[in-house]
Write an enzyme that holds these catalytic residues in place. Sequence first.
Site, mmCIF file in Angstrom:
data_model
loop_
_atom_site.group_PDB
_atom_site.id
_atom_site.type_symbol
_atom_site.label_atom_id
_atom_site.label_comp_id
_atom_site.label_asym_id
_atom_site.label_seq_id
_atom_site.Cartn_x
_atom_site.Cartn_y
_atom_site.Cartn_z
ATOM 1 N N GLU A 118 0.842 -1.197 0.000
ATOM 2 C CA GLU A 118 0.000 0.000 0.000
ATOM 3 C C GLU A 118 0.879 1.250 0.000
ATOM 4 O O GLU A 118 1.938 1.278 0.640
ATOM 5 C CB GLU A 118 -0.904 -0.009 1.230
ATOM 6 C CG GLU A 118 -1.964 1.076 1.255
ATOM 7 C CD GLU A 118 -2.967 0.843 2.385
ATOM 8 O OE1 GLU A 118 -3.424 -0.311 2.534
ATOM 9 O OE2 GLU A 118 -3.277 1.809 3.111
ATOM 10 N N ASP A 120 0.143 5.393 0.549
ATOM 11 C CA ASP A 120 -0.957 6.242 1.006
ATOM 12 C C ASP A 120 -0.682 7.735 0.928
ATOM 13 O O ASP A 120 0.413 8.199 1.283
ATOM 14 C CB ASP A 120 -1.254 5.957 2.490
ATOM 15 C CG ASP A 120 -1.781 4.561 2.748
ATOM 16 O OD1 ASP A 120 -2.420 3.997 1.845
ATOM 17 O OD2 ASP A 120 -1.543 4.045 3.851
ATOM 18 N N GLU A 122 -3.012 10.405 2.918
ATOM 19 C CA GLU A 122 -4.159 10.468 3.828
ATOM 20 C C GLU A 122 -4.216 11.837 4.484
ATOM 21 O O GLU A 122 -3.194 12.356 4.953
ATOM 22 C CB GLU A 122 -4.047 9.398 4.914
ATOM 23 C CG GLU A 122 -4.075 7.972 4.379
ATOM 24 C CD GLU A 122 -3.822 6.940 5.453
ATOM 25 O OE1 GLU A 122 -4.617 5.991 5.563
ATOM 26 O OE2 GLU A 122 -2.819 7.084 6.182
#
Length: 299
Positions: A118, A120, A122
């Site tokens: 993953e 990210d 955010e």
Amino acid sequence: MGNSLISLLPIFHLLVLLGSSVNAYWPPSPGYWPSSKVGSLSFFKGFKNLWGPQHQRMDQNALTIWLDRTSGSGFKSVKPFRSGYFGANIKLQPGYTAGVITSLYLSNSEAHPGFHDEVDIEFLGTTFGKPYTLQTNVYIRGSGDNKIIGREMKFRLWFDPTSGFHHYAILWNPREIIFLVDDIPIRRYPKKSAATFPLRPMWLYGSIWDASSWATEDGKYKADYKYQPFTAQYTNFKAMGCTAYSSARCHPLSASPYRSGGLTGQQYQAMRWVQTHNMVYNYCKDYKRDHSLTPECWR
């Protein structure tokens, strides 16, 4: 004439000082704009709903997703990629958004549950009068599952992300991951070994959800649904690169004019400015962490 020039000097000095103070709080130009090299993609052509379809709405090419007491919402690219440029213009909600996460990220969690990769971007919700925190993170082969081994770098933005749209992007190729805000690189995560770098195909996702247990000041402030709905707007979607189905001859994209990747000196200067002035957390400099689990910090 001489007296007139002398009388103007204080005004000139004031303008210089004002200009300097403005520039002191804004990154220098990166000199190269990778988003301009990637065409926009219609949401309906490149993406599909993942969850919370009743909490998604399209208005004039802008997607609004929202979180309330009943549900959040998420979307996913139709194609998996093994490298590429992935971005969107995003506008966040002002006011009390503690506990709420708005995200744009790459993942293969559905293809590799319990052992996924993953990458990210955010936005960590906040309380009245406090700025959002932008968190970047990288998980490799299950480091985001069970025993979490995050590679977080956090930033406070040099603008108000609730007052208008700004472009956020991830450039991922076999050599590096570069996070960009309005084409300014804020973080470069190079491949130092296969064990610390995501190499399996991933999809592009976006979502809004309740992460009250950790999102805002380590869970001190929770989502308060008297302020619902919590919304986020996305537009100018970009997802271009080598898909999982592309031939081996597909050449990965670069965030710089250099076909081989990396950043220019001017891009490095802009990135160093952001990391000096706006970075508020770097996992490699967190001495409470066990860095035997993140060997890239000392290699």
